[in-house]
Design an enzyme around this catalytic site. Structure first.
Site, PDB file in Angstrom:
ATOM      1  NE  ARG A 136      -4.242  -1.514   0.223  1.00 31.35           N
ATOM      2  CZ  ARG A 136      -4.377  -2.590  -0.529  1.00 31.35           C
ATOM      3  NH1 ARG A 136      -3.423  -2.933  -1.379  1.00 31.35           N
ATOM      4  NH2 ARG A 136      -5.461  -3.329  -0.457  1.00 31.35           N
ATOM      5  CD  GLU A 164      -2.999   3.269  -5.185  1.00 26.65           C
ATOM      6  OE1 GLU A 164      -1.936   3.033  -4.579  1.00 26.65           O
ATOM      7  OE2 GLU A 164      -3.851   2.406  -5.422  1.00 26.65           O
ATOM      8  CG  HIS A 175      -3.272  -0.710  -6.565  1.00 27.47           C
ATOM      9  ND1 HIS A 175      -3.585  -0.092  -5.388  1.00 27.47           N
ATOM     10  CD2 HIS A 175      -3.264  -2.050  -6.276  1.00 27.47           C
ATOM     11  CE1 HIS A 175      -3.765  -0.997  -4.437  1.00 27.47           C
ATOM     12  NE2 HIS A 175      -3.567  -2.197  -4.950  1.00 27.47           N
TER      13      HIS A 175
HETATM   14  C1  GLV Z   1      -4.938  -5.230  -3.875  1.00 25.95           C
HETATM   15  O1  GLV Z   1      -4.251  -4.312  -3.605  1.00 25.95           O
HETATM   16  C2  GLV Z   1      -5.541  -6.097  -2.914  1.00 25.95           C
HETATM   17  O2  GLV Z   1      -5.514  -5.793  -1.715  1.00 25.95           O
HETATM   18  O3  GLV Z   1      -6.085  -7.130  -3.324  1.00 25.95           O
END
Ligand code: GLV
Length: 321
Positions: free
Chosen positions: A233, A262, A281
């Site tokens: 994250r 983000e 992401h």
């Molecule tokens: C993606 O970031 C997830 O947490 O699946």
């Protein structure tokens, strides 16, 4: 038989939507309309979170009939789990099904940045191949050390890929793993790992403890040749400190699948740096894996509505009725 009332926030894949629609009346609204979650939750029995909105006490207090929440993601830093438990609502995430895809992307970021694959492509497209200008050289993976911070299922899958490239694997978790010999990975304290690793891969979940874990002090402990890969994250890394470390070459390179903020704005100073690669992401973003995640989240919703235990539940203490 009357259908269950389920709120879906955000975009949901057709496979999951059809599975839900068989038994549920779905409330959805367009992204460009105001967020109606709170209003729609007044009557809802299930909540499918596809837009990573914050689920907190205030929202749950206004949802007296809610019996289950599911989110197609492994991370759940946007969900107040204690509040869900207080309201006796099981929350289901989607671990397991995304491990290999996320490990591929994470190792892909390491490999792409080390070998400058993206820079080579830019170089070809800019016509520099024919001009004979110097190629952007990368660095070897072979005989280098990768340090994995957060050695869970995804970390273990990244370790296997790194070992196939001839890398030594060290890792840091709260405690050493009992199976580390099997994994051929050696435990290090966080400080030892920072000093020893050539590539640091961040996979730790975002918690109050891990927020800002990589800041100025940590970058100062890393090798000046070190690469930082963050696939967990964004807020685990202090963006300003990262900017300073990369722009002064305190560390060599960073490759990020997650950012803070983000999405990162296109005019953010970080994006001007030459020693950085960012993907939007996409750790689990393959057709197969995203479908599995969506279907697992839908299955969790249907099980919760039927009063049965979810397949994958974070607050297991309320998973049995
Ligand atoms: C993606 O970031 C997830 O947490 O699946």
């Amino acid at each position: 038989m009357s259908k269950y009332k389920v709120v879906v926030t955000g975009a949901v894949l057709p496979s999951a939507l059809s599975a839900l629609e068989e038994q549920c009346e779905i409330y959805r609204w367009n992204n460009n309309e105001p967020d109606e979650t709170a209003k729609r939750l007044q009557a809802a029995e299930g909540l499918f979170v596809a837009s990573k909105i914050q689920i907190n006490e205030a929202l749950l207090a206004g949802a007296p009939n809610l019996r289950v929440i599911a989110q197609p993601a492994v991370g759940y830093d946007n969900i107040d789990i204690a509040a869900c438990t207080r309201h006796k609502i099981p929350f289901g995430n989607t671990p397991g099904v995304l491990v290999e895809a996320t490990a591929d992307l994470t190792f892909g970021l390491l490999l792409t940045s080390a070998r400058r694959i993206h820079e080579g492509w830019d170089w070809v497209r800019a016509g520099k191949w024919h001009q004979g200008l110097p190629l952007p050289f990368g660095v070897d993976l072979y005989n280098k050390t990768v340090g994995i911070v957060g050695m869970g299922a995804i970390g273990t899958a990244v370790a296997k890929r790194a070992q196939a490239s001839g890398m030594k694997v060290i890792y840091n978790n709260r405690n050493p793993r009992p199976d580390e010999e099997l994994l051929k990975a050696e435990y290090r304290t966080f400080d030892q790992l920072l000093a020893e690793a050539d590539f640091i891969v961040v996979l730790t979940p975002l918690t109050e403890e891990s927020r800002g874990r990589f800041g100025a002090k940590e970058f100062a402990q890393m090798k000046s040749t070190a690469y930082l890969i963050n696939a967990s994250r964004g807020p685990v890394v202090d963006t300003q400190a990262l900017y300073a470390a990369l722009s002064t070459k305190q560390i060599a390179y960073a490759a990020l699948d997650v950012t803070d903020p983000e999405p990162i704005p296109a005019d953010h100073p970080l994006l001007k740096l030459p020693n950085l690669l960012i993907t939007p992401h996409i750790g689990s973003a393959t057709m197969e894996t995203r479908n599995k995640m969506a279907l697992l989240a839908a299955e969790n919703i249907l099980l919760g509505l039927a009063g049965k235990p979810l397949v994958t539940c974070v607050n297991a203490e309320v998973n049995y009725r």
